[in-house]
Motif scaffolding. Structure first.
Motif, PDB file in Angstrom:
ATOM      1  N   TYR A 140      -6.497   5.743  -3.948  1.00 56.86           N
ATOM      2  CA  TYR A 140      -6.685   4.477  -3.237  1.00 56.86           C
ATOM      3  C   TYR A 140      -7.806   4.662  -2.216  1.00 56.86           C
ATOM      4  O   TYR A 140      -7.600   5.218  -1.137  1.00 56.86           O
ATOM      5  CB  TYR A 140      -5.375   4.068  -2.553  1.00 56.86           C
ATOM      6  N   ARG A 144     -10.100  -0.287  -0.192  1.00 55.32           N
ATOM      7  CA  ARG A 144      -8.876  -1.048  -0.471  1.00 55.32           C
ATOM      8  C   ARG A 144      -7.743  -0.701   0.493  1.00 55.32           C
ATOM      9  O   ARG A 144      -6.599  -1.096   0.258  1.00 55.32           O
ATOM     10  CB  ARG A 144      -8.427  -0.786  -1.908  1.00 55.32           C
ATOM     11  N   HIS A 145      -8.038   0.035   1.525  1.00 54.87           N
ATOM     12  CA  HIS A 145      -6.997   0.407   2.486  1.00 54.87           C
ATOM     13  C   HIS A 145      -6.617  -0.813   3.329  1.00 54.87           C
ATOM     14  O   HIS A 145      -7.449  -1.380   4.042  1.00 54.87           O
ATOM     15  CB  HIS A 145      -7.495   1.533   3.382  1.00 54.87           C
ATOM     16  N   TRP A 146      -5.376  -1.210   3.207  1.00 55.92           N
ATOM     17  CA  TRP A 146      -4.874  -2.376   3.954  1.00 55.92           C
ATOM     18  C   TRP A 146      -4.836  -2.066   5.437  1.00 55.92           C
ATOM     19  O   TRP A 146      -4.458  -0.971   5.855  1.00 55.92           O
ATOM     20  CB  TRP A 146      -3.484  -2.720   3.434  1.00 55.92           C
ATOM     21  N   ARG A 147      -5.210  -3.034   6.258  1.00 57.48           N
ATOM     22  CA  ARG A 147      -5.238  -2.833   7.703  1.00 57.48           C
ATOM     23  C   ARG A 147      -4.306  -3.787   8.448  1.00 57.48           C
ATOM     24  O   ARG A 147      -4.495  -4.063   9.629  1.00 57.48           O
ATOM     25  CB  ARG A 147      -6.682  -2.968   8.213  1.00 57.48           C
ATOM     26  N   PHE A 151      -2.046 -11.338   3.562  1.00 56.66           N
ATOM     27  CA  PHE A 151      -2.678 -11.222   2.242  1.00 56.66           C
ATOM     28  C   PHE A 151      -2.130 -12.277   1.269  1.00 56.66           C
ATOM     29  O   PHE A 151      -1.657 -11.970   0.182  1.00 56.66           O
ATOM     30  CB  PHE A 151      -2.511  -9.812   1.673  1.00 56.66           C
ATOM     31  N   GLN A 154      -2.745 -12.463  -2.756  1.00 63.41           N
ATOM     32  CA  GLN A 154      -3.291 -11.154  -3.108  1.00 63.41           C
ATOM     33  C   GLN A 154      -2.146 -10.168  -3.338  1.00 63.41           C
ATOM     34  O   GLN A 154      -0.993 -10.447  -3.009  1.00 63.41           O
ATOM     35  CB  GLN A 154      -4.224 -10.642  -2.013  1.00 63.41           C
ATOM     36  N   LEU A 156      -0.650  -6.277  -2.753  1.00 58.65           N
ATOM     37  CA  LEU A 156      -0.667  -5.064  -1.930  1.00 58.65           C
ATOM     38  C   LEU A 156       0.258  -4.027  -2.561  1.00 58.65           C
ATOM     39  O   LEU A 156       1.415  -4.325  -2.869  1.00 58.65           O
ATOM     40  CB  LEU A 156      -0.193  -5.372  -0.508  1.00 58.65           C
ATOM     41  N   HIS A 219      -5.269  -5.656  -4.813  1.00 58.43           N
ATOM     42  CA  HIS A 219      -6.356  -5.852  -3.853  1.00 58.43           C
ATOM     43  C   HIS A 219      -6.329  -4.810  -2.740  1.00 58.43           C
ATOM     44  O   HIS A 219      -7.383  -4.363  -2.280  1.00 58.43           O
ATOM     45  CB  HIS A 219      -6.252  -7.250  -3.235  1.00 58.43           C
ATOM     46  N   TRP A 220      -5.106  -4.442  -2.325  1.00 56.30           N
ATOM     47  CA  TRP A 220      -4.961  -3.553  -1.170  1.00 56.30           C
ATOM     48  C   TRP A 220      -3.914  -2.480  -1.472  1.00 56.30           C
ATOM     49  O   TRP A 220      -3.036  -2.680  -2.318  1.00 56.30           O
ATOM     50  CB  TRP A 220      -4.534  -4.328   0.086  1.00 56.30           C
TER      51      TRP A 220
END
Length: 418
Positions: A140, A144-147, A151, A154, A156, A219-220
């Motif tokens: 990953y 694409r690292h979710w913060r 979302f 989308q 995750l 997406h993430w």
């Protein structure tokens, strides 16, 4: 230097006690040999000689204070002695000499064990930079690292990254992620997939493997054990409502049928137990409680014991069933953690060493007694008989390193009087 050569040979021959003897002999004549003190400290710690180990590491640091590894292992020794402030100081000095992520990861665990959660979770992120863990996170990429942003519409992926117990403990955060919208996919080890489908939060549960990663559209992505930081977890704010897992219906029916022939005619306390962790673990000797010590528990009247032990150590249980007819082993029918959960659900109590089964029992809100080594993992904090993570859990701690007899005696007394 003959004694030093003999020390090295003893190491090759896997004779650690003799190796200590020759190192001490060498150091009596070479009092300023810092590497020998450092090696002595590590060797003594491996033999549970903690006080001598501490003295040796202090001496190594005194002679050569510029070596990062000397301060790092001094910190490890202080950590194992539960002197966490001194451990953190030693880790800080080690990092000043050589800024390696592993040192900060050790520091994180000392902070978390001390209950300093805000700083501890922040430091815990250093694990993602450690070379030995890097493969876990490479699928990953950072783009694409979710913060933490919402979302909607989308997908995750929350993915596991360490042991089964870690996944069972921290999957509780999934509802908080789901509240931000979109589709949540939880990627876990195959043995957990069926059980995790009972968890509130994820829309899908998939096996965390390379094939899934290559075919999954998302997406993430976010590592599971970063969720406590994301949720600003403190000792007072952790999500500890249990149960947050349950038994799938088909597994419940299977185990009701399997257990029925083994339930005692008279009222008995039905107790599940685990005495050993994975033999491949580098903490196997520390966390495992020898099976022969359990026999006084098995002999208690009014109790029936059901093994929850899997793997190589489970073979030893068969040797005891002849002398303990109240000892039942049905683990050949366990294929995954949904099976284990279904067996647990029909018991009155689970007694386990620190392993994934203990986390599962806590997640199911099953009364659980956990047997802990003196230098326990960070998640169990210090000197507490309870766990803020699991309201149904009671902790039985070693009073000193490698002392299991007194732990099981306390367990026996509580069972006998309860």
């Amino acid at each position: 230097m003959e004694a030093y050569r003999l020390y090295q040979q003893c190491l090759l021959d896997k004779k650690p006690e003799e190796a200590v003897k020759y190192l001490l002999q060498h150091l009596s004549a070479h009092r300023q040999h810092a590497p020998a003190f450092y090696q002595l400290g590590n060797l003594q710690r491996s033999l549970n000689q903690w006080s001598p180990s501490l003295c040796a590491h202090l001496e190594a640091c005194r002679i050569d204070p510029e070596q990062s590894d000397y301060h790092l292992n001094l910190g490890v020794t202080y950590h194992g002695l539960q002197q966490l402030d001194l451990a953190i100081q030693a880790y800080d000095r080690a990092y000043e000499k050589d800024p390696k992520p592993k040192i900060r990861f050790n520091r994180a665990q000392a902070l978390l064990q001390a209950g300093s959660y805000p700083e501890g979770w922040q430091e815990y992120e250093w694990r993602t930079r450690m070379p030995e863990y890097r493969d876990i996170f490479t699928w990953y990429n950072q783009e694409r690292h979710w913060r933490g942003q919402p979302f909607p519409r989308q997908t995750l992926v929350i993915y596991d990254e360490q042991g089964l117990g870690d996944t069972l403990q921290f999957c509780r955060y999934l509802p908080y992620v789901k509240a931000l919208g979109g589709t949540v996919v939880l990627a876990v080890k195959a043995a957990l997939v069926n059980l995790m489908q009972t968890l509130d939060g994820p829309d899908r549960v998939v096996e965390h493997c390379e094939e899934t990663y290559r075919t999954l559209r998302f997406h993430w992505a976010f590592p599971l054990m970063s969720l406590p930081l994301f949720c600003h977890t403190t000792l007072d704010s952790m999500p500890n409502q249990t149960p947050y897992l349950s038994v799938p219906a088909e597994y419940a029916a299977k185990w009701q049928s399997l257990l029925q022939p083994h339930l005692p005619a008279l009222p008995h306390k039905k107790i599940g137990f685990v005495f050993a962790c994975n033999p491949g673990s580098n903490t196997y000797d520390k966390r495992s409680c020898p099976l022969p010590l359990w026999q006084k528990l098995f002999a208690l009247p009014g109790t029936t014991w059901f093994s929850l032990q899997k793997g190589e150590p489970a073979k030893a249980i068969g040797e005891l069933t002849a002398s303990h007819p109240n000892l039942i082993d049905l683990t050949s029918h366990i294929d995954n953690f949904a099976d284990t959960a279904a067996l647990m659900e029909q018991l009155d109590l689970v007694i386990s060493i620190d392993t994934s089964v203990a986390h599962l029992a806590g997640a199911l809100d099953k009364p659980t007694w956990v047997l802990l080594p003196f230098d326990n993992e960070w998640r169990w904090l210090l000197r507490r008989a309870d766990s803020p993570w699991y309201p149904s859990m009671r902790l039985f701690r070693q009073p000193a390193h490698a002392q299991w007899e007194s732990v099981l005696e306390r367990v026996r007394q509580v069972l006998a009087t309860g």
